[in-house]
Write a protein that holds these residues in place. Structure first.
Motif, PDB file in Angstrom:
ATOM      1  N   PRO A   1       1.875 -35.791  -3.139  1.00  0.00           N
ATOM      2  CA  PRO A   1       3.012 -36.207  -3.992  1.00  0.00           C
ATOM      3  C   PRO A   1       2.809 -35.826  -5.454  1.00  0.00           C
ATOM      4  O   PRO A   1       3.775 -35.463  -6.137  1.00  0.00           O
ATOM      5  CB  PRO A   1       3.042 -37.734  -3.814  1.00  0.00           C
ATOM      6  CG  PRO A   1       2.310 -38.004  -2.546  1.00  0.00           C
ATOM      7  CD  PRO A   1       1.269 -36.942  -2.451  1.00  0.00           C
ATOM      8  N   VAL A   2       1.569 -35.904  -5.945  1.00  0.00           N
ATOM      9  CA  VAL A   2       1.300 -35.591  -7.342  1.00  0.00           C
ATOM     10  C   VAL A   2       1.396 -34.084  -7.571  1.00  0.00           C
ATOM     11  O   VAL A   2       1.896 -33.625  -8.603  1.00  0.00           O
ATOM     12  CB  VAL A   2      -0.094 -36.101  -7.768  1.00  0.00           C
ATOM     13  CG1 VAL A   2      -0.172 -36.252  -9.274  1.00  0.00           C
ATOM     14  CG2 VAL A   2      -0.422 -37.415  -7.094  1.00  0.00           C
ATOM     15  N   LEU A   3       0.916 -33.292  -6.616  1.00  0.00           N
ATOM     16  CA  LEU A   3       1.011 -31.838  -6.717  1.00  0.00           C
ATOM     17  C   LEU A   3       2.475 -31.407  -6.825  1.00  0.00           C
ATOM     18  O   LEU A   3       2.812 -30.476  -7.569  1.00  0.00           O
ATOM     19  CB  LEU A   3       0.356 -31.180  -5.500  1.00  0.00           C
ATOM     20  CG  LEU A   3      -1.167 -31.207  -5.440  1.00  0.00           C
ATOM     21  CD1 LEU A   3      -1.648 -30.877  -4.026  1.00  0.00           C
ATOM     22  CD2 LEU A   3      -1.779 -30.235  -6.434  1.00  0.00           C
ATOM     23  N   SER A   4       3.344 -32.084  -6.085  1.00  0.00           N
ATOM     24  CA  SER A   4       4.769 -31.752  -6.115  1.00  0.00           C
ATOM     25  C   SER A   4       5.423 -32.181  -7.421  1.00  0.00           C
ATOM     26  O   SER A   4       6.345 -31.522  -7.903  1.00  0.00           O
ATOM     27  CB  SER A   4       5.487 -32.430  -4.944  1.00  0.00           C
ATOM     28  OG  SER A   4       4.974 -31.981  -3.723  1.00  0.00           O
ATOM     29  N   ARG A   5       4.940 -33.279  -8.007  1.00  0.00           N
ATOM     30  CA  ARG A   5       5.587 -33.838  -9.193  1.00  0.00           C
ATOM     31  C   ARG A   5       5.216 -33.090 -10.473  1.00  0.00           C
ATOM     32  O   ARG A   5       6.028 -32.984 -11.392  1.00  0.00           O
ATOM     33  CB  ARG A   5       5.210 -35.327  -9.347  1.00  0.00           C
ATOM     34  CG  ARG A   5       5.890 -36.002 -10.527  1.00  0.00           C
ATOM     35  CD  ARG A   5       7.391 -35.961 -10.397  1.00  0.00           C
ATOM     36  NE  ARG A   5       8.088 -36.289 -11.629  1.00  0.00           N
ATOM     37  CZ  ARG A   5       8.487 -35.422 -12.540  1.00  0.00           C
ATOM     38  NH1 ARG A   5       8.267 -34.121 -12.360  1.00  0.00           N
ATOM     39  NH2 ARG A   5       9.120 -35.808 -13.624  1.00  0.00           N
ATOM     40  N   ALA A   6       4.000 -32.580 -10.576  1.00  0.00           N
ATOM     41  CA  ALA A   6       3.554 -31.895 -11.789  1.00  0.00           C
ATOM     42  C   ALA A   6       4.369 -30.622 -12.010  1.00  0.00           C
ATOM     43  O   ALA A   6       5.022 -30.115 -11.091  1.00  0.00           O
ATOM     44  CB  ALA A   6       2.072 -31.559 -11.685  1.00  0.00           C
ATOM     45  N   ASP A   7       4.335 -30.099 -13.242  1.00  0.00           N
ATOM     46  CA  ASP A   7       5.021 -28.830 -13.521  1.00  0.00           C
ATOM     47  C   ASP A   7       4.512 -27.733 -12.610  1.00  0.00           C
ATOM     48  O   ASP A   7       5.268 -26.868 -12.171  1.00  0.00           O
ATOM     49  CB  ASP A   7       4.802 -28.430 -14.988  1.00  0.00           C
ATOM     50  CG  ASP A   7       5.553 -29.328 -15.950  1.00  0.00           C
ATOM     51  OD1 ASP A   7       6.661 -29.774 -15.604  1.00  0.00           O
ATOM     52  OD2 ASP A   7       5.025 -29.596 -17.038  1.00  0.00           O
ATOM     53  N   ILE A   8       3.204 -27.755 -12.355  1.00  0.00           N
ATOM     54  CA  ILE A   8       2.618 -26.808 -11.405  1.00  0.00           C
ATOM     55  C   ILE A   8       1.441 -27.469 -10.711  1.00  0.00           C
ATOM     56  O   ILE A   8       0.613 -28.118 -11.358  1.00  0.00           O
ATOM     57  CB  ILE A   8       2.200 -25.486 -12.103  1.00  0.00           C
ATOM     58  CG1 ILE A   8       1.799 -24.442 -11.064  1.00  0.00           C
ATOM     59  CG2 ILE A   8       1.090 -25.715 -13.117  1.00  0.00           C
ATOM     60  CD1 ILE A   8       1.871 -23.023 -11.574  1.00  0.00           C
ATOM     61  N   GLY A   9       1.397 -27.380  -9.385  1.00  0.00           N
ATOM     62  CA  GLY A   9       0.335 -27.994  -8.589  1.00  0.00           C
ATOM     63  C   GLY A   9      -0.650 -26.949  -8.115  1.00  0.00           C
ATOM     64  O   GLY A   9      -0.259 -25.889  -7.624  1.00  0.00           O
ATOM     65  N   ILE A  10      -1.945 -27.249  -8.270  1.00  0.00           N
ATOM     66  CA  ILE A  10      -3.006 -26.327  -7.862  1.00  0.00           C
ATOM     67  C   ILE A  10      -3.855 -27.033  -6.809  1.00  0.00           C
ATOM     68  O   ILE A  10      -4.409 -28.100  -7.061  1.00  0.00           O
ATOM     69  CB  ILE A  10      -3.884 -25.926  -9.064  1.00  0.00           C
ATOM     70  CG1 ILE A  10      -3.024 -25.296 -10.168  1.00  0.00           C
ATOM     71  CG2 ILE A  10      -4.984 -24.958  -8.639  1.00  0.00           C
ATOM     72  CD1 ILE A  10      -3.790 -25.017 -11.460  1.00  0.00           C
ATOM     73  N   ALA A  11      -3.957 -26.438  -5.618  1.00  0.00           N
ATOM     74  CA  ALA A  11      -4.734 -27.029  -4.525  1.00  0.00           C
ATOM     75  C   ALA A  11      -6.026 -26.264  -4.322  1.00  0.00           C
ATOM     76  O   ALA A  11      -6.048 -25.036  -4.356  1.00  0.00           O
ATOM     77  CB  ALA A  11      -3.920 -27.029  -3.224  1.00  0.00           C
ATOM     78  N   MET A  12      -7.112 -27.027  -4.117  1.00  0.00           N
ATOM     79  CA  MET A  12      -8.387 -26.415  -3.745  1.00  0.00           C
ATOM     80  C   MET A  12      -8.272 -26.091  -2.261  1.00  0.00           C
ATOM     81  O   MET A  12      -8.386 -26.969  -1.404  1.00  0.00           O
ATOM     82  CB  MET A  12      -9.536 -27.388  -4.012  1.00  0.00           C
ATOM     83  CG  MET A  12      -9.519 -28.011  -5.408  1.00  0.00           C
ATOM     84  SD  MET A  12      -9.826 -26.839  -6.724  1.00  0.00           S
ATOM     85  CE  MET A  12     -11.601 -26.767  -6.704  1.00  0.00           C
ATOM     86  N   GLY A  13      -8.026 -24.821  -1.954  1.00  0.00           N
ATOM     87  CA  GLY A  13      -7.510 -24.460  -0.644  1.00  0.00           C
ATOM     88  C   GLY A  13      -8.468 -24.453   0.520  1.00  0.00           C
ATOM     89  O   GLY A  13      -8.103 -24.843   1.618  1.00  0.00           O
ATOM     90  N   ALA A  14      -9.698 -24.002   0.328  1.00  0.00           N
ATOM     91  CA  ALA A  14     -10.566 -23.767   1.482  1.00  0.00           C
ATOM     92  C   ALA A  14     -10.855 -25.045   2.245  1.00  0.00           C
ATOM     93  O   ALA A  14     -10.818 -25.075   3.464  1.00  0.00           O
ATOM     94  CB  ALA A  14     -11.873 -23.120   1.034  1.00  0.00           C
ATOM     95  N   MET A  15     -11.135 -26.122   1.532  1.00  0.00           N
ATOM     96  CA  MET A  15     -11.448 -27.382   2.184  1.00  0.00           C
ATOM     97  C   MET A  15     -10.323 -28.406   2.001  1.00  0.00           C
ATOM     98  O   MET A  15     -10.433 -29.544   2.420  1.00  0.00           O
ATOM     99  CB  MET A  15     -12.742 -27.971   1.603  1.00  0.00           C
ATOM    100  CG  MET A  15     -13.945 -27.057   1.749  1.00  0.00           C
ATOM    101  SD  MET A  15     -14.315 -26.653   3.463  1.00  0.00           S
ATOM    102  CE  MET A  15     -14.882 -28.248   4.037  1.00  0.00           C
ATOM    103  N   GLY A  16      -9.236 -27.990   1.318  1.00  0.00           N
ATOM    104  CA  GLY A  16      -8.152 -28.913   1.027  1.00  0.00           C
ATOM    105  C   GLY A  16      -7.335 -29.241   2.258  1.00  0.00           C
ATOM    106  O   GLY A  16      -7.368 -28.551   3.265  1.00  0.00           O
ATOM    107  N   SER A  17      -6.558 -30.316   2.175  1.00  0.00           N
ATOM    108  CA  SER A  17      -5.722 -30.716   3.295  1.00  0.00           C
ATOM    109  C   SER A  17      -4.497 -29.810   3.395  1.00  0.00           C
ATOM    110  O   SER A  17      -4.083 -29.186   2.425  1.00  0.00           O
ATOM    111  CB  SER A  17      -5.265 -32.167   3.108  1.00  0.00           C
ATOM    112  OG  SER A  17      -4.321 -32.238   2.062  1.00  0.00           O
TER     113      SER A  17
END
Length: 627
Positions: free
Chosen positions: A526-542
């Motif tokens: 939800p926070v990634l969607s709300r920010a101006d831009i969301g950055i996910a740590m991809g390899a181990m991220g959900s």
């Protein structure tokens, strides 16, 4: 260089050689016209066909129409006045040179992205009757045992059940250092098995695997346009008809004024030449081609470095980031929790740890896994019942018939149990058995090796504010923030509190800047969607975090955040350079052309020369290794 590019290069060379040779051939009249039309047809037939189709479809105003009108007009002038057709051939020739450069640049960027596309597996090996059978990865069900031999791609996400090896993850992460794997390790699709034979139990269907998600992100990246690209598209739709009508006015109005108001010769040939020169100069190729190419090259270069940016609009937003909000666990820290202390009232250390591990056995939280690792024995789930997980508090469960509560201060207060505060720095798991306080367990997280360097580099790169949000207790959060050099820290937050805090930070972000959030957990979506831009740590991220994010880092190295910001800023610098350069040169040359001070060769430079320089500048966005 592909076949189409090679064919175009051959056409360019043939037309150029013929144009030079014909300059020394003493032909005149119709013979001269026919001879010069040979290289013109060789180099320009496709432009004329496209222009004709545009007129037929009632969409004439594009660069093909401008080139066709300008060159045909130059040929008419050659027939009626000068007998010189080199300008017409030169316009087509240099325009095609510019198109070739643009095609080559796009191809180079596509090859960078296609290195990622090479991770798509062609088959999966399933052992049947002692022999390996190759099947389509789409047909493999969850829980199937697949075999990956040395040199093969891992086709589907899973867990290693037999064998050990080293994996090449460079196509996913941009890093060349192989990873060691052993039984029990999770493994993601797209890696290349370098040494031993691995047997893997699949945990996802192919369509839901990491490799499929990455390919989907890359394939859809070009569909999301930035504001700069959208502006250029709108600009071209208005600009191209405007310059066509302006050229027509330049052809008609001055001669009429000369004839009827000034009583001078109309000199139609001179004004036709000026109008044609005006048309060539005005062609918006440099902008229409170089701006999207700059973004495409930036996305391609980032992909090659292990940073997936879902569209040029996100690349543009990322370049404007002035504040970055970090989740703590799994983002700045490894999420590898270790039991560092056990303090009890009456129970033995081992018994307290056993009860905690059993009570937390249904949770996948890193703290739960650390308790089970510290316990060190198989967990018998049949001993546990009535599990109740309270978000942001802890767990209540029945273990061997006893009611066991394991959680933080909030859980103890919720249950009305008096607890002993712990002054050790770490995550404190308070334990209560049958309503009586039994002690607490201290768990510490481990900071990632590059987190401190990443925060330092972000500040040096102009990020004005770094903030950390965490559900951890305040002493632990402040210790991590102080060690890393983070500006602000907010602790003991529930998932809903994080969204609320980001809302508040968005209201108070630096003037003119954007706010980014970096996270990896499912509760970060939800926070990634709300920010101006969301950055996910991809390899181990959900999966939820990767779906919600706008930028995905293909490994968990925080330094990739710095690289992503630098890539975006370099790309936007190139875009603005091309806009200013292209418009500036064209405006100057348009004025010169209208005044009769520019000939067709200067027009060619203003069109094709500027386009080639802008394309070459755009290609720089591909090179991101040393950022």
């Amino acid at each position: 260089m592909n076949k189409k590019q090679k064919k175009m290069l051959i056409r360019i060379l043939i037309a150029a050689v013929l144009m030079v040779v014909l300059h020394f051939v003493p032909a005149s009249g119709i013979l001269r016209f026919v001879l010069y039309m040979i290289p013109y047809a060789i180099i320009g037939y496709d432009i004329l066909i496209k222009a004709g189709k545009g007129v037929k479809n009632r969409q004439p105003f594009d660069e093909n129409f401008l080139m066709a009108v300008a060159t045909v007009g130059a040929i008419v002038l050659g027939l009626t006045q000068s007998g010189d057709y080199t300008e017409a051939i030169g316009v087509m020739l240099f325009y095609q040179v510019g198109e070739w450069f643009q095609s080559y640049a796009v191809g180079k960027s596509r090859r960078n992205i296609s290195q990622l596309m090479d991770i798509r597996p062609d088959y999966a090996n399933i052992e049947q009757d002692g022999a390996l059978e190759q099947v389509d990865p789409d047909e493999v069900e969850v829980g199937t045992i697949i075999v990956v031999q040395p040199g093969e791609k891992v086709p589907i996400d899973g867990v290693i059940v037999e064998g050990s090896s080293t994996l090449d993850t460079s196509a996913l992460t941009g890093e060349s250092l192989p990873r060691e794997t052993a039984p029990g390790d999770e493994i993601i699709s797209g890696c290349i098995n370098l040494s031993g034979v691995l047997k893997i139990r699949t945990t996802r269907e192919f369509g839901e695997s990491t490799v499929s998600k990455i390919l989907d992100l890359v394939e859809n990246a070009s569909s999301r346009k930035s504001r700069s690209e959208a502006f250029i598209s709108r600009f071209a739709r208005v600009y191209t008809p405007a310059v066509c009508y302006s050229a027509l006015a330049l052809l008609i109005l001055p001669p009429l004024v000369r004839m009827f108001l000034l009583d001078l010769p109309a000199d139609w040939g001179d004004w036709l030449y000026r109008a044609l020169t005006f048309l060539v100069i005005s062609c918006p190729c440099a902008l229409v081609i170089s701006i999207p190419l700059s973004f495409f090259a930036g996305i391609g270069g980032a992909s090659n470095a292990g940073v997936l940016i879902k569209g040029s609009n996100y690349l543009e937003t990322l370049s404007q980031v002035k504040a970055i909000v970090f989740d703590k666990t799994g983002t700045l820290t490894q999420g590898v929790f270790e039991v560092s202390g056990i303090h009890h009232n009456k129970l033995e250390d081992e018994k307290l740890l056993e009860l905690a591990a059993l009570a937390e056995s249904a949770s996948s939280h890193p703290i739960s896994r650390s308790l089970q690792r510290a316990y060190g024995k198989p967990v018998d789930r049949s001993r546990v019942s009535d599990i109740q997980e309270i978000s942001g508090n802890g767990v209540i469960a029945k273990v061997d018939g006893m009611e066991v509560a394991a959680g933080n201060d909030k859980l103890m207060k919720r249950l009305g149990i008096d607890f002993i505060p712990c002054h050790h720095v770490g995550t404190i798991i308070h334990m209560a058995v049958n309503g009586a306080y039994a002690g607490h367990i201290v768990i510490s997280d481990v900071i990632k090796p590059h987190s401190k360097q990443a925060i330092h580099d972000l500040h040096r790169a102009g990020i004005q504010k770094t903030i950390m949000l965490t559900g951890d207790i305040d002493p632990v959060a402040r210790q991590v923030a102080d060690e890393l050099g983070i500006d602000e820290v907010y602790s003991e937050l529930l998932p809903a509190d994080k969204v609320e805090k980001v809302e508040s930070l968005l209201q108070n972000k630096p003037s003119g800047g954007k706010l980014a959030f970096v996270g990896d957990g499912i509760n970060d979506a939800p926070v990634l969607s709300r920010a101006d831009i969301g950055i996910a740590m991809g390899a181990m991220g959900s999966d939820a975090a990767i779906e919600a994010a706008d930028v995905v880092l293909m490994d968990d190295d925080p330094l990739k955040i710095v690289k992503a910001v630098k890539i975006s800023r370099k790309c936007l610098r190139i875009v603005y350079q091309n806009i200013v350069f292209a418009i500036g040169i064209k405006l100057i040359c348009l004025v010169l052309g209208a005044l009769g001070l520019a000939n067709m060769w200067l027009a060619i430079f203003a069109d094709v020369g500027v386009m080639i320089l802008a394309v070459l500048n755009a290609i720089r966005a591909l090179f991101v290794k040393n950022l």
